[in-house]
Write a protein that holds these residues in place. Structure first.
Motif, PDB file in Angstrom:
ATOM      1  N   GLN A  46      36.832  -1.542  18.463  1.00 13.78           N
ATOM      2  CA  GLN A  46      35.800  -0.503  18.429  1.00 13.78           C
ATOM      3  C   GLN A  46      35.558   0.080  19.813  1.00 13.78           C
ATOM      4  OE1 GLN A  46      32.658  -2.796  16.592  1.00 13.78           O
ATOM      5  NE2 GLN A  46      33.072  -1.939  14.556  1.00 13.78           N
ATOM      6  N   ALA A  47      35.591  -0.764  20.850  1.00 14.84           N
ATOM      7  CA  ALA A  47      35.392  -0.278  22.218  1.00 14.84           C
ATOM      8  C   ALA A  47      36.523   0.665  22.627  1.00 14.84           C
ATOM      9  CB  ALA A  47      35.313  -1.459  23.180  1.00 14.84           C
ATOM     10  N   LEU A  48      37.757   0.338  22.253  1.00 15.03           N
ATOM     11  CA  LEU A  48      38.885   1.214  22.564  1.00 15.03           C
ATOM     12  C   LEU A  48      38.765   2.548  21.834  1.00 15.03           C
ATOM     13  CD1 LEU A  48      41.825  -1.373  22.443  1.00 15.03           C
ATOM     14  CD2 LEU A  48      40.949  -0.190  24.466  1.00 15.03           C
ATOM     15  N   LEU A  49      38.342   2.511  20.576  1.00 10.79           N
ATOM     16  CA  LEU A  49      38.182   3.746  19.816  1.00 10.79           C
ATOM     17  C   LEU A  49      37.087   4.621  20.418  1.00 10.79           C
ATOM     18  CD1 LEU A  49      38.496   2.387  16.162  1.00 10.79           C
ATOM     19  CD2 LEU A  49      40.155   3.792  17.394  1.00 10.79           C
ATOM     20  N   GLN A  50      36.003   4.004  20.839  1.00 11.39           N
ATOM     21  CA  GLN A  50      34.903   4.769  21.427  1.00 11.39           C
ATOM     22  C   GLN A  50      35.292   5.376  22.770  1.00 11.39           C
ATOM     23  OE1 GLN A  50      31.702   1.925  21.500  1.00 11.39           O
ATOM     24  NE2 GLN A  50      31.338   2.053  19.289  1.00 11.39           N
ATOM     25  N   ALA A  51      36.212   4.721  23.478  1.00  5.52           N
ATOM     26  CA  ALA A  51      36.647   5.231  24.783  1.00  5.52           C
ATOM     27  C   ALA A  51      37.741   6.282  24.671  1.00  5.52           C
ATOM     28  CB  ALA A  51      37.151   4.067  25.638  1.00  5.52           C
ATOM     29  N   ALA A  52      38.299   6.451  23.479  1.00  5.64           N
ATOM     30  CA  ALA A  52      39.376   7.429  23.298  1.00  5.64           C
ATOM     31  C   ALA A  52      38.833   8.841  23.475  1.00  5.64           C
ATOM     32  CB  ALA A  52      39.986   7.273  21.908  1.00  5.64           C
ATOM     33  N   PRO A  53      39.651   9.750  23.984  1.00  6.83           N
ATOM     34  CA  PRO A  53      39.192  11.132  24.177  1.00  6.83           C
ATOM     35  C   PRO A  53      38.746  11.763  22.859  1.00  6.83           C
ATOM     36  CG  PRO A  53      41.299  10.752  25.271  1.00  6.83           C
ATOM     37  CD  PRO A  53      41.042   9.551  24.421  1.00  6.83           C
ATOM     38  N   ALA A  54      37.681  12.528  22.926  1.00 13.00           N
ATOM     39  CA  ALA A  54      37.204  13.247  21.746  1.00 13.00           C
ATOM     40  C   ALA A  54      38.033  14.507  21.538  1.00 13.00           C
ATOM     41  CB  ALA A  54      35.728  13.603  21.917  1.00 13.00           C
ATOM     42  N   GLY A  55      37.962  15.034  20.341  1.00 14.69           N
ATOM     43  CA  GLY A  55      38.647  16.286  20.056  1.00 14.69           C
ATOM     44  C   GLY A  55      40.028  16.079  19.484  1.00 14.69           C
ATOM     45  N   HIS A  56      40.625  17.176  19.070  1.00  9.34           N
ATOM     46  CA  HIS A  56      41.955  17.176  18.451  1.00  9.34           C
ATOM     47  C   HIS A  56      42.813  18.249  19.126  1.00  9.34           C
ATOM     48  CE1 HIS A  56      40.556  14.674  15.034  1.00  9.34           C
ATOM     49  NE2 HIS A  56      39.430  15.362  15.159  1.00  9.34           N
ATOM     50  N   PRO A  57      44.138  17.996  19.141  1.00  3.63           N
ATOM     51  CA  PRO A  57      44.864  16.803  18.704  1.00  3.63           C
ATOM     52  C   PRO A  57      44.816  15.701  19.746  1.00  3.63           C
ATOM     53  CG  PRO A  57      46.401  18.419  19.539  1.00  3.63           C
ATOM     54  CD  PRO A  57      45.048  19.066  19.592  1.00  3.63           C
ATOM     55  N   HIS A  58      45.044  14.465  19.302  1.00  2.00           N
ATOM     56  CA  HIS A  58      45.164  13.357  20.239  1.00  2.00           C
ATOM     57  C   HIS A  58      46.114  12.263  19.758  1.00  2.00           C
ATOM     58  CE1 HIS A  58      41.413  12.210  17.885  1.00  2.00           C
ATOM     59  NE2 HIS A  58      42.271  11.288  17.551  1.00  2.00           N
ATOM     60  N   LEU A  59      46.701  12.399  18.571  1.00  2.00           N
ATOM     61  CA  LEU A  59      47.688  11.435  18.105  1.00  2.00           C
ATOM     62  C   LEU A  59      49.072  11.827  18.617  1.00  2.00           C
ATOM     63  CD1 LEU A  59      46.596  10.877  14.379  1.00  2.00           C
ATOM     64  CD2 LEU A  59      46.025   9.498  16.394  1.00  2.00           C
ATOM     65  N   LEU A  60      49.673  10.965  19.415  1.00  2.00           N
ATOM     66  CA  LEU A  60      50.991  11.175  20.031  1.00  2.00           C
ATOM     67  C   LEU A  60      50.967  12.217  21.134  1.00  2.00           C
ATOM     68  CD1 LEU A  60      53.382  11.122  16.905  1.00  2.00           C
ATOM     69  CD2 LEU A  60      52.720   9.216  18.377  1.00  2.00           C
ATOM     70  N   ALA A  61      50.219  13.299  20.955  1.00  2.00           N
ATOM     71  CA  ALA A  61      50.168  14.365  21.959  1.00  2.00           C
ATOM     72  C   ALA A  61      48.814  15.051  21.876  1.00  2.00           C
ATOM     73  CB  ALA A  61      51.285  15.378  21.722  1.00  2.00           C
ATOM     74  N   ASN A  62      48.375  15.606  23.008  1.00  2.00           N
ATOM     75  CA  ASN A  62      47.118  16.352  23.015  1.00  2.00           C
ATOM     76  C   ASN A  62      47.397  17.832  23.276  1.00  2.00           C
ATOM     77  OD1 ASN A  62      47.509  16.633  25.831  1.00  2.00           O
ATOM     78  ND2 ASN A  62      46.329  14.789  26.260  1.00  2.00           N
ATOM     79  N   ALA A  63      46.348  18.612  23.388  1.00  2.00           N
ATOM     80  CA  ALA A  63      46.510  20.058  23.537  1.00  2.00           C
ATOM     81  C   ALA A  63      47.293  20.404  24.803  1.00  2.00           C
ATOM     82  CB  ALA A  63      45.141  20.730  23.550  1.00  2.00           C
ATOM     83  N   GLU A  64      47.053  19.655  25.884  1.00  2.00           N
ATOM     84  CA  GLU A  64      47.772  19.922  27.123  1.00  2.00           C
ATOM     85  C   GLU A  64      49.263  19.617  26.980  1.00  2.00           C
ATOM     86  OE1 GLU A  64      44.941  18.183  26.888  1.00  2.00           O
ATOM     87  OE2 GLU A  64      43.601  19.715  27.732  1.00  2.00           O
ATOM     88  N   ASP A  65      49.574  18.548  26.262  1.00  2.00           N
ATOM     89  CA  ASP A  65      50.985  18.217  26.030  1.00  2.00           C
ATOM     90  C   ASP A  65      51.681  19.334  25.259  1.00  2.00           C
ATOM     91  OD1 ASP A  65      50.792  15.674  27.232  1.00  2.00           O
ATOM     92  OD2 ASP A  65      50.027  14.793  25.376  1.00  2.00           O
ATOM     93  N   PHE A  66      51.028  19.829  24.201  1.00  2.00           N
ATOM     94  CA  PHE A  66      51.639  20.898  23.414  1.00  2.00           C
ATOM     95  C   PHE A  66      51.780  22.177  24.241  1.00  2.00           C
ATOM     96  CE2 PHE A  66      50.194  18.466  19.552  1.00  2.00           C
ATOM     97  CZ  PHE A  66      51.468  18.262  19.034  1.00  2.00           C
ATOM     98  N   ALA A  67      50.805  22.449  25.102  1.00  2.00           N
ATOM     99  CA  ALA A  67      50.896  23.639  25.946  1.00  2.00           C
ATOM    100  C   ALA A  67      52.084  23.538  26.894  1.00  2.00           C
ATOM    101  CB  ALA A  67      49.595  23.817  26.731  1.00  2.00           C
ATOM    102  N   ARG A  68      52.272  22.354  27.496  1.00  2.00           N
ATOM    103  CA  ARG A  68      53.421  22.161  28.391  1.00  2.00           C
ATOM    104  C   ARG A  68      54.731  22.271  27.619  1.00  2.00           C
ATOM    105  NH1 ARG A  68      50.016  18.167  30.689  1.00  2.00           N
ATOM    106  NH2 ARG A  68      51.050  16.513  29.515  1.00  2.00           N
TER     107      ARG A  68
END
Length: 206
Positions: A46-68
């Protein structure tokens, strides 16, 4: 089909590989210590989940990854080939009917893997080109799977791959899903997948 899905995942994580070059030199790492079954407590998870970045996407890649990734299309032949293949596959899926609740013997795995390949491909194509047709076709696939009576919990691998398919689609397409669609997909993931984990006699698949 599975090789194509793996290629899509590889493309998603490509921007996170330090000093990427092709051909790649395999890194050398010490084999991590691990135990089975896992020893993490529920509080630690639960602590790891709460510390995870908010927003989407974040599974495997985030918005910055897709932009790059969008900016790097022409950097090398491998990347270009993967992207061209994904876009071509996404276009052909426009005329392919979505998965149906059709078992092969006792198994639904064929349908789960078809959904996983299609949703990964279509969602990645949408992230690369922004074509709403790809997002709409992925949503059609997810809603079809969400309407199944179950994802065949008698063999939990079938459940696991379908859960992964809808989780990736939900996350990568979150911003273009309306709230009723989000709710339908979330409910399917919870009721057909996650909530079964502690009650399934096949819990060793987790």
């Amino acid at each position: 089909p599975r090789g194509h899905a793996i290629g899509t995942v590889y493309l998603a994580i490509l921007p996170r590989i330090p000093a990427y070059r092709y051909p790649m030199t395999p890194p050398t790492h010490a084999k991590p210590a691990c135990t089975y079954p896992p020893t993490a407590t529920l509080a630690e998870i639960q602590a790891l989940l709460q510390a995870a970045p908010a927003g989407h996407p974040h599974l495997l890649a985030n918005a910055e990854d897709f932009a790059r990734l969008r900016l790097s299309v022409g950097q090398d032949s491998l990347r270009r080939t993967l992207i061209e293949t994904i876009m071509a596959q996404a276009d052909t899926l426009a005329e392919t009917p979505p998965v149906t609740y059709t078992k092969e013997g006792r198994r639904l795995l064929h349908q789960s893997r078809a959904a996983l390949k299609r949703i990964l491909t279509l969602a990645m194509a949408f992230q690369l080109a922004g074509d709403q047709r790809h997002a709409d076709r992925a949503v059609q696939e997810m809603l079809s799977a969400a309407a199944f009576p179950d994802w065949n919990p008698s063999h939990f691998l079938d459940v696991g791959e379908m859960t992964l398919a809808l989780a990736i689609g939900y996350d990568w397409l979150y911003e273009v899903l309306d709230e009723p669609t989000r709710l339908t997909i979330r409910d399917a993931i919870l009721n057909h997948g996650i909530s079964l984990a502690e009650t399934s006699p096949h819990i060793h698949w987790i």
